[in-house]
Write a protein that holds these residues in place. Structure first.
Motif, PDB file in Angstrom:
ATOM      1  N   GLN A 202      39.043  45.385  27.621  1.00 17.62           N
ATOM      2  CA  GLN A 202      38.750  46.719  28.165  1.00 17.62           C
ATOM      3  C   GLN A 202      39.807  47.739  27.771  1.00 17.62           C
ATOM      4  O   GLN A 202      39.554  48.930  27.754  1.00 17.62           O
ATOM      5  CB  GLN A 202      38.667  46.670  29.686  1.00 17.62           C
ATOM      6  CG  GLN A 202      37.413  45.997  30.198  1.00 17.62           C
ATOM      7  CD  GLN A 202      37.368  45.968  31.715  1.00 17.62           C
ATOM      8  OE1 GLN A 202      38.156  46.614  32.390  1.00 17.62           O
ATOM      9  NE2 GLN A 202      36.434  45.197  32.246  1.00 17.62           N
TER      10      GLN A 202
ATOM     11  N   ASN B 251      38.162  39.405  29.090  1.00 19.12           N
ATOM     12  CA  ASN B 251      37.392  40.630  29.351  1.00 19.12           C
ATOM     13  C   ASN B 251      38.296  41.775  29.779  1.00 19.12           C
ATOM     14  O   ASN B 251      38.120  42.910  29.337  1.00 19.12           O
ATOM     15  CB  ASN B 251      36.324  40.374  30.416  1.00 19.12           C
ATOM     16  CG  ASN B 251      35.204  39.494  29.922  1.00 19.12           C
ATOM     17  OD1 ASN B 251      34.974  39.389  28.720  1.00 19.12           O
ATOM     18  ND2 ASN B 251      34.522  38.836  30.835  1.00 19.12           N
ATOM     19  N   GLU B 252      39.267  41.489  30.620  1.00 14.60           N
ATOM     20  CA  GLU B 252      40.189  42.522  31.103  1.00 14.60           C
ATOM     21  C   GLU B 252      41.002  43.097  29.943  1.00 14.60           C
ATOM     22  O   GLU B 252      41.148  44.302  29.806  1.00 14.60           O
ATOM     23  CB  GLU B 252      41.109  41.930  32.161  1.00 14.60           C
ATOM     24  CG  GLU B 252      42.139  42.895  32.662  1.00 14.60           C
ATOM     25  CD  GLU B 252      41.855  43.417  34.049  1.00 14.60           C
ATOM     26  OE1 GLU B 252      42.596  44.288  34.476  1.00 14.60           O
ATOM     27  OE2 GLU B 252      40.902  42.940  34.679  1.00 14.60           O
TER      28      GLU B 252
ATOM     29  N   SER C  29      37.960  33.621  30.814  1.00 20.41           N
ATOM     30  CA  SER C  29      37.001  34.647  30.385  1.00 20.41           C
ATOM     31  C   SER C  29      37.315  35.984  31.044  1.00 20.41           C
ATOM     32  O   SER C  29      37.224  37.040  30.405  1.00 20.41           O
ATOM     33  CB  SER C  29      35.574  34.227  30.735  1.00 20.41           C
ATOM     34  OG  SER C  29      35.184  33.136  29.954  1.00 20.41           O
ATOM     35  N   ALA C  30      37.704  35.945  32.300  1.00 23.39           N
ATOM     36  CA  ALA C  30      38.060  37.179  33.012  1.00 23.39           C
ATOM     37  C   ALA C  30      39.286  37.834  32.382  1.00 23.39           C
ATOM     38  O   ALA C  30      39.336  39.059  32.228  1.00 23.39           O
ATOM     39  CB  ALA C  30      38.302  36.882  34.491  1.00 23.39           C
ATOM     40  N   ILE C  31      40.264  37.032  32.001  1.00 25.06           N
ATOM     41  CA  ILE C  31      41.464  37.565  31.340  1.00 25.06           C
ATOM     42  C   ILE C  31      41.066  38.222  30.017  1.00 25.06           C
ATOM     43  O   ILE C  31      41.486  39.345  29.719  1.00 25.06           O
ATOM     44  CB  ILE C  31      42.502  36.440  31.109  1.00 25.06           C
ATOM     45  CG1 ILE C  31      43.129  36.034  32.443  1.00 25.06           C
ATOM     46  CG2 ILE C  31      43.568  36.887  30.108  1.00 25.06           C
ATOM     47  CD1 ILE C  31      44.033  34.810  32.352  1.00 25.06           C
TER      48      ILE C  31
ATOM     49  N   LYS D 142      36.136  26.338  36.445  1.00 31.09           N
ATOM     50  CA  LYS D 142      36.759  27.515  37.073  1.00 31.09           C
ATOM     51  C   LYS D 142      37.836  28.080  36.140  1.00 31.09           C
ATOM     52  O   LYS D 142      37.958  29.290  35.980  1.00 31.09           O
ATOM     53  CB  LYS D 142      37.358  27.135  38.424  1.00 31.09           C
ATOM     54  CG  LYS D 142      38.241  28.188  39.052  1.00 31.09           C
ATOM     55  CD  LYS D 142      37.489  29.056  40.036  1.00 31.09           C
ATOM     56  CE  LYS D 142      38.388  29.957  40.851  1.00 31.09           C
ATOM     57  NZ  LYS D 142      39.057  30.988  40.105  1.00 31.09           N
TER      58      LYS D 142
ATOM     59  N   GLN E 221      47.804  32.571  32.224  1.00 26.61           N
ATOM     60  CA  GLN E 221      47.819  33.512  33.339  1.00 26.61           C
ATOM     61  C   GLN E 221      49.188  34.164  33.501  1.00 26.61           C
ATOM     62  O   GLN E 221      49.282  35.369  33.730  1.00 26.61           O
ATOM     63  CB  GLN E 221      47.437  32.809  34.645  1.00 26.61           C
ATOM     64  CG  GLN E 221      45.966  32.516  34.749  1.00 26.61           C
ATOM     65  CD  GLN E 221      45.614  31.784  36.034  1.00 26.61           C
ATOM     66  OE1 GLN E 221      46.337  30.915  36.484  1.00 26.61           O
ATOM     67  NE2 GLN E 221      44.484  32.137  36.610  1.00 26.61           N
TER      68      GLN E 221
ATOM     69  N   GLN F 247      36.203  30.145  33.537  1.00 24.91           N
ATOM     70  CA  GLN F 247      35.797  31.444  34.078  1.00 24.91           C
ATOM     71  C   GLN F 247      37.003  32.377  34.199  1.00 24.91           C
ATOM     72  O   GLN F 247      36.913  33.567  33.874  1.00 24.91           O
ATOM     73  CB  GLN F 247      35.134  31.276  35.445  1.00 24.91           C
ATOM     74  CG  GLN F 247      33.796  30.582  35.387  1.00 24.91           C
ATOM     75  CD  GLN F 247      33.270  30.211  36.762  1.00 24.91           C
ATOM     76  OE1 GLN F 247      33.912  30.462  37.785  1.00 24.91           O
ATOM     77  NE2 GLN F 247      32.095  29.605  36.804  1.00 24.91           N
ATOM     78  N   ASP F 248      38.125  31.835  34.669  1.00 25.01           N
ATOM     79  CA  ASP F 248      39.340  32.649  34.805  1.00 25.01           C
ATOM     80  C   ASP F 248      39.831  33.137  33.443  1.00 25.01           C
ATOM     81  O   ASP F 248      40.259  34.289  33.309  1.00 25.01           O
ATOM     82  CB  ASP F 248      40.445  31.861  35.508  1.00 25.01           C
ATOM     83  CG  ASP F 248      40.137  31.580  36.976  1.00 25.01           C
ATOM     84  OD1 ASP F 248      39.199  32.200  37.531  1.00 25.01           O
ATOM     85  OD2 ASP F 248      40.835  30.740  37.568  1.00 25.01           O
TER      86      ASP F 248
END
Length: 86
Positions: A84, A80-81, A76-78, A70, A22, A73-74
């Motif tokens: 993009q 995905n971001e 995975s969000a990184i 969790k 992160q 999931q976090d």
């Protein structure tokens, strides 16, 4: 990193891996000349964090399992971001 049998050590390793990923994600400057290098480093950190989380899940308590999921999931969000922007 050696595999941790101790639940708390395994959880802490996963937590640290998540924090490292992160932190690096937040430091990336997208228009920087070093973006490609930073992105490569981020991918390494994310992969390490995933591995640490998987190891921790093998020995986790129920409370730790919830937090570890969790973390997944976090991460995975990184991913995905970052994807993009490519």
């Amino acid at each position: 990193m050696p595999y941790h049998k101790n639940k708390q050590q395994a959880f802490q390793a996963a937590q640290q891996g998540m924090e490292d990923a992160q932190e690096l994600y937040h430091e990336i400057v997208r228009d920087s000349a070093n973006y490609g290098h930073q992105l490569k480093h981020l991918k390494q950190e994310v992969n390490e964090a995933y591995e640490q989380i998987e190891n921790a899940l093998e020995v986790a308590s129920e409370t730790q399992r919830t937090q570890l999921e969790k973390f997944q999931q976090d991460l995975s969000a990184i991913v995905n971001e970052v994807n993009q922007y490519h």
